[in-house]
Design a protein around this motif. Structure first.
Motif, PDB file in Angstrom:
ATOM      1  N   ASN B  44      20.776  62.719  32.174  1.00  0.00           N
ATOM      2  CA  ASN B  44      20.436  61.539  33.168  1.00  0.00           C
ATOM      3  C   ASN B  44      21.037  60.239  32.590  1.00  0.00           C
ATOM      4  OD1 ASN B  44      18.528  62.540  35.373  1.00  0.00           O
ATOM      5  ND2 ASN B  44      17.780  63.747  33.597  1.00  0.00           N
ATOM      6  N   VAL B  45      21.077  59.883  31.439  1.00  0.00           N
ATOM      7  CA  VAL B  45      21.407  58.571  30.804  1.00  0.00           C
ATOM      8  C   VAL B  45      22.977  58.659  31.335  1.00  0.00           C
ATOM      9  CG1 VAL B  45      21.907  57.171  28.881  1.00  0.00           C
ATOM     10  CG2 VAL B  45      19.804  58.482  29.093  1.00  0.00           C
ATOM     11  N   SER B  47      24.540  60.242  33.535  1.00  0.00           N
ATOM     12  CA  SER B  47      24.995  60.232  35.074  1.00  0.00           C
ATOM     13  C   SER B  47      24.641  58.588  35.689  1.00  0.00           C
ATOM     14  CB  SER B  47      24.291  60.986  35.923  1.00  0.00           C
ATOM     15  OG  SER B  47      23.053  61.349  35.591  1.00  0.00           O
ATOM     16  N   TYR B  48      23.551  57.960  34.654  1.00  0.00           N
ATOM     17  CA  TYR B  48      23.276  56.495  35.290  1.00  0.00           C
ATOM     18  C   TYR B  48      24.608  55.800  34.961  1.00  0.00           C
ATOM     19  CZ  TYR B  48      21.349  51.977  34.914  1.00  0.00           C
ATOM     20  OH  TYR B  48      21.067  50.590  34.881  1.00  0.00           O
ATOM     21  N   ASN B  51      27.297  56.396  37.452  1.00  0.00           N
ATOM     22  CA  ASN B  51      27.282  55.791  38.811  1.00  0.00           C
ATOM     23  C   ASN B  51      27.426  54.150  38.792  1.00  0.00           C
ATOM     24  OD1 ASN B  51      26.498  58.094  39.918  1.00  0.00           O
ATOM     25  ND2 ASN B  51      24.287  57.636  39.663  1.00  0.00           N
TER      26      ASN B  51
END
Ligand SMILES: Nc1ncnc2c1ncn2[C@@H]1O[C@H](COP(=O)(O)OP(=O)(O)OP(=O)(O)O)[C@@H](O)[C@H]1O
Ligand SMILES: [Mg+2]
Lengths: 220, 290
Positions: B44-45, B47-48, B51
């Motif tokens: 999650n980190v 893909s943050y 993005n």
């Protein structure tokens, strides 16, 4: 078939056996007697190659203690049956499974295992105890299970280390008779004991051992 | 060799030493849960930042006097350039809307004029997101007629790239350490299991069982423990994900227990972990016992 050639073994703390020489032929019955600590178990352990001599060598069938490889030891033990004072049965499985164990390990077929275990249990007179667990048997019965386990694979020789040590005189006599029946079918028997009274009734070639030294042999 | 026997002995190991068995399963489950949760968090980190990086695309500004043909030619150049995944044309008109959205002011009303040239945003796929490649692209783009400037926030882009690289590395090392720790822990409990089966090992030796026959059941037992541990871990990770979503109303971009391949990988990791733990215990320890 069995021979000890100039065998000496010293344990780390001293003791052991010195300069042992003898031979046992196929189909023979031999007693090994001597007081406690004489080195009887030491000789037997060298026969199933649990320990190795410091000098000299032990030969069993085609296996030599000086040249045998670690991975060949199971092969040797499949030709040598062993029984002990404390039976060494597995308590989590029944008589049939205990006797079947060496055959299973050797990869025998299920049919073969069934046939041989059934026949062997008959020989030792335990057919009616087939599905009992070791904990449900008397000492004499347990020793008969361990004999059945040792002979199920048709070994060249049966090594017995004090097989009657935990048994009453009458039961011990029965076990000894059973060993002689096993011998009558062609299996050599090599039995260590200090119960001289017991073996008087069934005389055989007898090696005497004391303080780790060979003190000659008595003939029947 | 008698495989049936090896599997029977391996699977019945549970009933012979229940306590170490359970300890081993729980150890593996906790390790796999840690590994799984770290993967979810890391992903999650990751893909943050990924993005964020996509926001710093290349932007081409046309010369205010560029003809339609020049604009079309430059756009075509971008669209056919290898590695370009998207282009988005922003007209003068749209530019005002974008500005208003970002700064809350209508610049046309203030200036009575539209200062923005038309522009194109250009994004690259992840295999071409390196500064050298993109710089080459911007350089040739700037040569085209009708192109005023091409912007590319190289420094920021580089920073994000290195953050992503460090994240990947730290995450990988962390997972490896977790995995090794899990192998060591489970191999210590397997030693307890071996001790509990001292009699069995001694008897097997005496009746002429090979080393393989004696060891293999422990490996089977280890694989079985790893399987059970993985199943427990998947339940735990699922629970943790659910409660994180509930408690924080955070939208997890990536979740673990979602794809069949992830479930298979977790099961596989558990089984391998169990086998390695047993193998380590069995390799030397069995000799020391008997
Ligand atoms: N593992 C060992 N380490 C050190 N010394 C040992 C070991 N095993 C036996 N011994 C010593 O070697 C000698 C012979 O022992 P062994 O067990 O062969 O005797 P034994 O004749 O079988 O005796 P018993 O009739 O009591 O069984 C003894 O003095 C014993 O203390
Ligand atoms: Mg002895």
């Amino acid at each position: 078939m069995i021979s000890f050639k100039d065998v000496s073994l010293r344990y780390d703390r001293g003791a052991g056996v010195k300069n042992i020489n003898f031979q046992v032929q196929r189909g023979e019955f031999v007693y090994l007697i001597g007081p406690s600590g004489a080195g009887k178990s030491t000789l037997l352990r060298m026969l199933y190659m649990d320990i190795f001599p410091n000098t000299g060598y032990v030969e069993v069938d085609q296996f030599n203690s000086n040249t045998i490889k670690r991975r060949q030891i199971p092969k040797l033990r499949q030709k040598v049956g062993m029984i002990f004072q404390d039976y060494k049965l597995l308590n989590d499985r029944d008589v049939f499974q205990n006797v079947a164990l060496p055959l299973v390990v050797m990869g025998a077929s299920r049919r073969d295992i069934d046939r041989r275990v059934t026949k062997t249990l008959e020989e030792v007179g335990l057919t009616h105890r087939k599905h009992y667990f070791p904990g449900e048997l008397s000492g004499g019965e347990q020793q008969r299970v361990s004999i059945a386990r040792a002979i199920a694979k048709d070994p060249l020789v049966l090594l017995a280390d004090e097989p009657t040590g935990n048994l009453d005189y009458g039961v011990a006599q029965e076990i000894l008779n059973l060993l002689w029946r096993v011998n009558a079918k062609g299996t050599a028997v090599f039995m260590a004991t200090h119960n001289i009274e017991l073996i008087k009734n069934r005389p055989a070639r007898t090696f005497r051992l004391s303080h780790g030294e060979f003190k000659g042999e008595l003939l029947p | 060799m008698n495989l049936g026997f090896i599997f029977r002995e391996g699977f019945s190991g549970f009933s012979r030493a229940k306590y170490p068995f359970v300890v081993s399963v729980v150890t593996i489950a906790i390790s796999l849960t840690l590994i799984g949760v770290s993967i979810v968090m890391g992903d999650n980190v990751f893909s943050y930042f990924r993005n964020l990086q996509a926001d710093f695309d290349v932007q081409l500004f046309y010369n205010p006097n560029a003809t339609r043909d020049q604009q079309a030619a430059a756009l075509e150049f971008c669209n056919t350039y290898p590695g370009v995944v998207y282009t988005r044309y922003i007209s003068k008109h749209e530019a005002i809307a974008v500005f208003q959205e970002e700064f809350g002011e209508n610049i046309f009303e203030i200036l009575q004029d539209n200062p923005f040239p038309p522009s194109v945003r250009i994004g690259f796929d992840r295999y071409h997101q390196n500064t050298g490649y993109i710089s080459g692209f911007t350089a040739s783009l700037e040569q085209l007629p009708g192109v005023e400037t091409v912007t590319f926030h190289k420094a920021l882009f580089l920073k994000l790239t290195s953050i992503l690289r460090i994240l990947t590395m730290v995450g990988g090392i962390f997972l490896l350490v977790l995995f090794i720790a899990a192998v060591l822990l489970s191999s210590n409990t397997i030693k307890l299991i071996i001790l509990a089966r001292f009699d069995w090992i001694e008897t097997m030796r005496l009746i002429g069982a090979s080393d393989f026959t004696i060891r293999a059941p422990f490996l089977v037992e280890g694989a079985f423990q790893g399987f059970l541990g993985a199943v427990l871990a998947m339940g735990a990770i699922h629970g943790i994900e659910e409660s994180v979503i509930k408690l924080t109303s955070l939208n997890l971009a990536s979740r673990l227990i979602q794809f069949p391949e992830v479930i298979l990988i977790l099961l596989g990791t558990g089984i391998i972990l169990g086998i390695l733990g047993s193998y380590r215990a069995v390799r030397r320890f069995i000799y020391l016992v008997v």
